[in-house]
Motif scaffolding. Sequence first.
Motif, short mmCIF file in Angstrom:
data_model
loop_
_atom_site.label_atom_id
_atom_site.label_comp_id
_atom_site.label_asym_id
_atom_site.label_seq_id
_atom_site.Cartn_x
_atom_site.Cartn_y
_atom_site.Cartn_z
N LEU A 178 17.05 50.20 31.92
CA LEU A 178 17.13 49.53 30.68
C LEU A 178 17.66 48.21 30.74
N GLN A 179 17.29 46.96 30.50
CA GLN A 179 18.02 45.59 30.33
C GLN A 179 18.15 45.24 28.98
N ASP A 180 19.21 44.56 29.05
CA ASP A 180 19.52 43.94 27.52
C ASP A 180 18.55 42.76 27.69
N SER A 181 18.17 42.35 26.38
CA SER A 181 17.02 41.50 26.22
C SER A 181 17.46 39.98 26.85
N GLN A 182 18.75 39.47 26.42
CA GLN A 182 19.08 38.40 27.12
C GLN A 182 19.45 38.11 28.49
N GLN A 183 19.92 39.42 28.96
CA GLN A 183 20.19 39.37 30.44
C GLN A 183 18.94 39.48 31.10
N PHE A 200 7.36 35.41 36.63
CA PHE A 200 7.79 36.28 35.53
C PHE A 200 7.23 37.64 35.32
N THR A 201 7.81 38.51 35.08
CA THR A 201 7.23 39.79 35.32
C THR A 201 7.58 40.74 33.95
N PRO A 202 7.13 40.46 32.95
CA PRO A 202 7.40 41.50 31.73
C PRO A 202 6.68 42.61 32.01
N ARG A 203 7.24 43.99 32.25
CA ARG A 203 6.35 44.96 32.76
C ARG A 203 5.21 45.53 32.03
N PHE A 204 5.10 45.48 30.70
CA PHE A 204 4.00 45.73 29.87
C PHE A 204 4.51 45.83 28.38
N LEU A 251 11.54 39.23 23.71
CA LEU A 251 11.63 38.85 25.09
C LEU A 251 10.17 38.40 25.74
N MET A 252 9.14 38.84 25.27
CA MET A 252 7.87 38.34 25.71
C MET A 252 7.49 37.04 25.38
N GLN A 253 7.98 36.68 24.04
CA GLN A 253 7.75 35.17 23.46
C GLN A 253 8.50 34.34 24.20
N ARG A 254 9.76 34.62 24.62
CA ARG A 254 10.79 33.73 25.25
C ARG A 254 10.39 33.50 26.60
N THR A 255 9.95 34.61 27.07
CA THR A 255 9.60 34.60 28.62
C THR A 255 8.26 33.54 28.72
N GLY A 256 7.12 33.89 27.65
CA GLY A 256 5.93 33.04 27.79
C GLY A 256 6.25 31.53 27.62
N ASP A 257 7.58 31.26 26.72
CA ASP A 257 7.73 29.83 26.56
C ASP A 257 8.35 29.16 27.78
N TYR A 303 -4.56 44.82 22.23
CA TYR A 303 -3.50 44.64 23.14
C TYR A 303 -3.40 43.28 23.60
N THR A 304 -4.61 42.57 23.77
CA THR A 304 -4.52 41.24 24.21
C THR A 304 -3.92 40.36 23.07
N GLU A 305 -4.12 40.65 22.05
CA GLU A 305 -3.78 39.72 20.91
C GLU A 305 -2.07 39.94 20.81
N VAL A 306 -1.38 41.19 21.08
CA VAL A 306 0.02 40.85 21.29
C VAL A 306 0.57 39.78 22.44
N TYR A 307 -0.13 39.88 23.41
CA TYR A 307 0.31 39.04 24.50
C TYR A 307 -0.17 37.56 24.05
N ALA A 308 -1.15 37.41 23.51
CA ALA A 308 -1.84 35.95 22.91
C ALA A 308 -0.81 35.49 21.93
N GLU A 309 -0.27 36.15 20.99
CA GLU A 309 0.61 36.11 20.10
C GLU A 309 2.03 35.67 20.55
N ALA A 310 2.41 36.44 21.83
CA ALA A 310 3.75 35.98 22.47
C ALA A 310 3.65 34.78 23.24
N GLY A 311 2.46 34.33 23.51
CA GLY A 311 2.47 33.13 24.29
C GLY A 311 2.36 33.30 25.71
N LEU A 312 1.88 34.55 26.26
CA LEU A 312 1.79 35.02 27.39
C LEU A 312 0.24 34.95 28.15
N LEU A 313 -0.49 34.14 27.25
CA LEU A 313 -1.85 34.23 27.78
C LEU A 313 -1.82 32.68 28.36
#
Length: 404
Positions: A159-164, A187-191, A199-205, A237-247
């Motif tokens: 487990l990782q802390d989100s910021q870290q 960049f590799t958010p597992r799933f 975390l997904m949103q900030r990574t996508g951004d 499922y895809t919408e989660v990634y779309a909304e998080a900006g990972l697409l």
Amino acid sequence: MRNILCNIINPLSDQQAEFLLNQIISIEADKIIAITPRKDFVGNELEDYSHCLALPGFIDLHVHLSQYRMRGKFEPALLPWLEKHVFPEEARSADMSYATELARMFYKALYQAGTTFAVIYTAPFESACEAAFRVAAEMGVKALIGMTMMDMNTPVALLQDSQQSLGTSIGLFERWHGQKPDLDYIFTPRFAPTCSFELMQRTGDYATRHKAWIQTHLSENTSEIAWVKELFGFESYTEVYAEAGLLTERSLFGHAIHLNDRELGLLKAADAKIAHCPDSNFFLKSGEFSLSRIEEIGLEYGLGSDVGAGTTLSMLYHAKQMNYRQGLFPVSPAKALYHITLGSAKLLGMENQIGSLQPGKAADLLLFSTPPGFDPGPDSLSQLIFFASEFPVEEVIVNGKSRL
Ligand code: GUN
Ligand code: ZN
């Protein structure tokens, strides 16, 4: 300078491969500088591989370095397999000396399998990913490498802390991006089940702003999909990634099996890419990839071994599985070859550097001898794909250097 006399099998498109008898591939430093029919060659320093087939080095679009040693451990489905085998194995890579030795072993095996470019997940530790980069740089490995990110629904050891998680990923990106021409960060958010929306949103951004690559898993298993809908409350499922900006056009999604038309449309609109992992999809009974639908909609895809759910690093084996894992859709040898070479190079925006044997491209090439009684010829590609284990690899050359 090397002049190698051999027989070339080259991908041209997803429908066509060429076979060229008795050619001389001339290599200088890290590049192919000429390909000349033997009858036109002037010079005398020839290396005789006339019994061999020469192919461009293979590309693996989805592979977990940290899972190399736990291949073939049976479990009936994805989620229990992750819990029982994957997570405990990845926890071992918290020890940097273990992760370093594992990286050495893994890259050596990649070369032996003829893979000359790979898109890699490491265990979720900065030190394990740093070790993967350092050993790759030392061994001349060409790759996109990313530290797996996970900040929820994860055993404590991983487990990782989100910021870290994001901070560490950015640190690795800053350290390795632009260091070497053939090595970069992804960049590799597992799933979605192990990553918070934030975390997904900030990574996508961050990845979008820095034109960086992103990889993750999408729609592999039906229980996973139900869990994602329950966790995030979106329709798919895809919408989660779309909304998080990972697409994005630099996003590479592993599996992508159970997608509805709307999801396919979202992926296509973003020009997102797919890593198709046929061996893994059947090892874990995840399901059959809808190849005909993916092709109809025109999504770009290439093959991944998905070791450790995939059982081998041999991309020729996965090319065969690409055919075998379609119930009714015949996959030609030319198409299978394309998706472990030129097609994947194109998907990565690297088709001017790798993916086929061409003057000006990197000298990444494989020399296979044919079995007794099977002379090199136009049918060699088909035979190589369907019984690859009988074609010994004689040499693996990466950036002009012999690696086997
Ligand atoms: N989904 C999330 N993590 C993984 C993994 O490590 N392997 C596979 N096949 N699917 C995953
Ligand atoms: Zn995977």
